[in-house]
Design an enzyme around this catalytic site. Structure first.
Site, PDB file in Angstrom:
ATOM      1  N   ARG A   7       5.579  19.795   5.236  1.00  0.00           N
ATOM      2  CA  ARG A   7       6.585  18.766   5.524  1.00  0.00           C
ATOM      3  C   ARG A   7       7.890  19.321   6.129  1.00  0.00           C
ATOM      4  NH1 ARG A   7       8.867  15.711   2.271  1.00  0.00           N
ATOM      5  NH2 ARG A   7       8.849  13.871   3.570  1.00  0.00           N
TER       6      ARG A   7
ATOM      7  N   CYS B 203       2.764  33.801   9.864  1.00  0.00           N
ATOM      8  CA  CYS B 203       3.309  34.497  11.016  1.00  0.00           C
ATOM      9  C   CYS B 203       3.808  33.530  12.081  1.00  0.00           C
ATOM     10  CB  CYS B 203       2.267  35.442  11.595  1.00  0.00           C
ATOM     11  SG  CYS B 203       2.966  36.491  12.846  1.00  0.00           S
ATOM     12  N   GLU B 204       4.860  32.782  11.771  1.00  0.00           N
ATOM     13  CA  GLU B 204       5.554  31.944  12.749  1.00  0.00           C
ATOM     14  C   GLU B 204       7.011  31.831  12.307  1.00  0.00           C
ATOM     15  OE1 GLU B 204       3.870  28.213  13.948  1.00  0.00           O
ATOM     16  OE2 GLU B 204       1.852  29.066  14.088  1.00  0.00           O
TER      17      GLU B 204
ATOM     18  N   ARG C 275       3.279   7.623  -0.834  1.00  0.00           N
ATOM     19  CA  ARG C 275       4.303   8.546  -1.316  1.00  0.00           C
ATOM     20  C   ARG C 275       4.903   8.138  -2.657  1.00  0.00           C
ATOM     21  NH1 ARG C 275       7.061  11.555   2.080  1.00  0.00           N
ATOM     22  NH2 ARG C 275       6.558  10.140   3.780  1.00  0.00           N
TER      23      ARG C 275
ATOM     24  N   GLU D  67       0.817  -1.219   0.000  1.00  0.00           N
ATOM     25  CA  GLU D  67       0.000   0.000   0.000  1.00  0.00           C
ATOM     26  C   GLU D  67       0.848   1.266   0.000  1.00  0.00           C
ATOM     27  OE1 GLU D  67      -2.511  -1.030   3.390  1.00  0.00           O
ATOM     28  OE2 GLU D  67      -0.926  -0.423   4.755  1.00  0.00           O
ATOM     29  N   PRO D  68       1.498   1.550  -1.102  1.00  0.00           N
ATOM     30  CA  PRO D  68       2.311   2.763  -1.193  1.00  0.00           C
ATOM     31  C   PRO D  68       1.439   4.010  -1.329  1.00  0.00           C
ATOM     32  CG  PRO D  68       2.232   1.684  -3.322  1.00  0.00           C
ATOM     33  CD  PRO D  68       1.513   0.788  -2.363  1.00  0.00           C
TER      34      PRO D  68
ATOM     35  N   TYR E 285       8.411  17.806   9.758  1.00  0.00           N
ATOM     36  CA  TYR E 285       9.351  16.677   9.852  1.00  0.00           C
ATOM     37  C   TYR E 285      10.793  17.063   9.543  1.00  0.00           C
ATOM     38  CZ  TYR E 285       4.872  14.366   8.648  1.00  0.00           C
ATOM     39  OH  TYR E 285       3.571  13.969   8.577  1.00  0.00           O
TER      40      TYR E 285
HETATM   41  C1  PLP Z   1       0.092   6.358   5.212  1.00  0.00           C
HETATM   42  C2  PLP Z   1      -0.067   4.904   5.101  1.00  0.00           C
HETATM   43  C3  PLP Z   1       0.483   4.217   4.022  1.00  0.00           C
HETATM   44  C4  PLP Z   1       1.318   4.888   2.965  1.00  0.00           C
HETATM   45  O1  PLP Z   1       2.535   5.330   3.436  1.00  0.00           O
HETATM   46  P1  PLP Z   1       3.617   5.898   2.393  1.00  0.00           P
HETATM   47  O2  PLP Z   1       4.799   6.181   3.202  1.00  0.00           O
HETATM   48  O3  PLP Z   1       3.026   7.118   1.794  1.00  0.00           O
HETATM   49  O4  PLP Z   1       3.839   4.840   1.391  1.00  0.00           O
HETATM   50  C5  PLP Z   1       0.255   2.869   3.927  1.00  0.00           C
HETATM   51  N1  PLP Z   1      -0.471   2.209   4.858  1.00  0.00           N
HETATM   52  C6  PLP Z   1      -1.017   2.845   5.918  1.00  0.00           C
HETATM   53  C7  PLP Z   1      -1.812   2.054   6.897  1.00  0.00           C
HETATM   54  C8  PLP Z   1      -0.836   4.195   6.075  1.00  0.00           C
HETATM   55  O5  PLP Z   1      -1.367   4.814   7.127  1.00  0.00           O
END
Ligand code: PLP
Length: 405
Positions: free
Chosen positions: A303, A335-336, A267, A264-265, A307
């Site tokens: 981001r 404004c930070e 990014r 489940e990508p 992070y």
């Molecule tokens: C956010 C998330 C992802 C995707 O993460 P990436 O770093 O964007 O690949 C996959 N699975 C779950 C459960 C997430 O919360």
């Protein structure tokens, strides 16, 4: 300046038309990344679920759907927008974390599979959907990520059920007559070394052996992209080979040979297709630091502030280019004092009116943007395969700020 634009004039025209800041995505790169993920395990029962929290623009979702990729939802709102994009219920997987009964019902009513990640949520699910199908998110005890805030498994996070509770899980499943169809995990976001992922997968497979007849095993996302110029890409062919070996070994002894493996990508699919553009309005020296003041506040891209993330910066000169370089800090208009998008960068000399391109901004860019400081969220534009630019979300207008009053 980059592959998206044939000339600086083309970009400048686009910004004149749709305003600054502006998110621009490239359909070609997006489709390429989808294909790379789809082909990660060519010889397996393998599905990709795009984690749409990375970017939930409805037009991008449609493109991803057309690449034979399913979706993960983190909230009813994501389910709502995914269905608007055309995803059918069986292609959506709702991965809940501390959700209400109502939120669970939202998915159950639509025949969308829900993953729960605590014993209390499993119990709640059993109460509202006795006899139903369910998935469980485990925490394998190892995690990964570019920042502690995005490590989503391991011993220091709120996510998943730890393996020690398997007996309680089994009891609850029995008590509520549930059918466990899949197990899932997600180590965290942004790894560039395949071994971390493999290690997590092995731990998940250990858990899978505890349950017979699973329909799927979801190995999670987190595939990184190189944000820094000199960073190496994640080696997908190495990852593929090691994954294939690991899964084959598992399958030899598992009862359901047709079990589907999922990844489940988020990014990886969208990050590199997007660039955020902004405009320089002011330049000043304050006590030895040269500040380049832009409209790229953290309301537009959070981001770097959240992070300490690095994004490569491109400078698009409105006028002539000289070869001078200087060290600058690029800041936004919020404004930070933390409102810094890029610190101490060696860049071509910047003047007022120049355009700043923030690279790899397609993931967790727009989707984390806000109206903080009552700023308007920018428009999003897609460069289509034929080279034409198409507006895929208009910028906010002032009226949007008072819509709910
Ligand atoms: C956010 C998330 C992802 C995707 O993460 P990436 O770093 O964007 O690949 C996959 N699975 C779950 C459960 C997430 O919360």
């Amino acid at each position: 300046m980059n592959d998206i634009f044939t000339s600086n004039e083309e970009l400048i025209k686009l910004i004149e038309e749709y305003g600054s800041p502006l998110y621009v995505y490239d359909e070609n790169i997006l489709r390429q990344r989808c294909k790379e993920m789809r082909n990660l395990l060519p010889n397996k029962n393998f599905r990709i679920s795009y984690s749409s929290k990375a970017n939930s623009n409805i037009e991008l979702l449609k493109i991803i759907m057309s690449e034979d990729i399913d979706v993960d939802a983190m909230s009813p709102g994501e389910i709502f927008i995914q269905q608007k994009a055309g995803f059918t219920s069986e292609r959506i997987f709702y991965i809940g974390n501390n959700v209400s009964a109502n939120e669970m019902m939202y998915a159950v009513d639509k025949d969308i599979l829900v993953s729960v990640d605590s014993l209390s949520q499993l119990k709640l699910f059993g109460e509202i959907n006795r006899g139903g199908q369910v998935a469980i998110r485990f925490n394998p005890g190892v995690g990964a990520g570019h920042h502690e805030k995005v490590v989503t498994a391991g011993k220091k996070t709120k996510f998943g059920i730890q393996k020690d509770y398997i007996n309680q899980v089994k009891e609850l499943i029995k008590k509520y007559d549930l059918k466990l169809v899949g197990i899932n995990q997600h180590l965290g976001s942004l790894f560039l070394d395949e071994d971390q992922y493999i290690e997590g997968v092995k731990k998940l497979l250990d858990i899978a052996r505890e349950f017979q007849g699973l329909k799927f095993i979801d190995m999670g996302g987190g595939f990184g992209v190189p944000y820094k110029k000199d960073e190496k890409r994640l080696d997908l062919s190495k990852l593929s080979k090691k994954l294939e070996e690991t899964l084959n070994e598992f399958l030899e002894k598992y009862d359901n040979k047709e079990v589907i493996f999922k990844a489940e990508p988020g990014r990886y699919i969208v990050a590199e297709s997007g660039i955020l553009f902004g405009t320089v309005y002011s330049i000043k020296d304050n006590y030895g630091v040269t500040y380049v003041g832009t409209d790229l506040g953290f309301n537009v891209l959070v981001r770097p502030v959240m992070y300490d993330s690095h994004h490569e910066i491109r400078v698009i000169k409105k006028c002539q280019v000289d070869n001078e370089k200087e060290k600058v800090t690029i800041v936004g208009n919020v404004c930070e004092s933390g409102d810094v998008i890029a610190k101490d960068r060696e860049l071509p000399k910047i003047d007022e009116g120049d355009i700043i391109g923030v690279m790899n901004a397609g993931a967790y860019g727009f989707s984390m943007s806000s109206n903080y400081n009552c700023r308007l969220r920018p428009a999003e534009v897609l460069r289509c395969l034929n080279g034409e630019f198409r507006l895929i979300r208009r910028a906010d207008i002032y009226e949007d700020l008072v819509r709910n009053f």
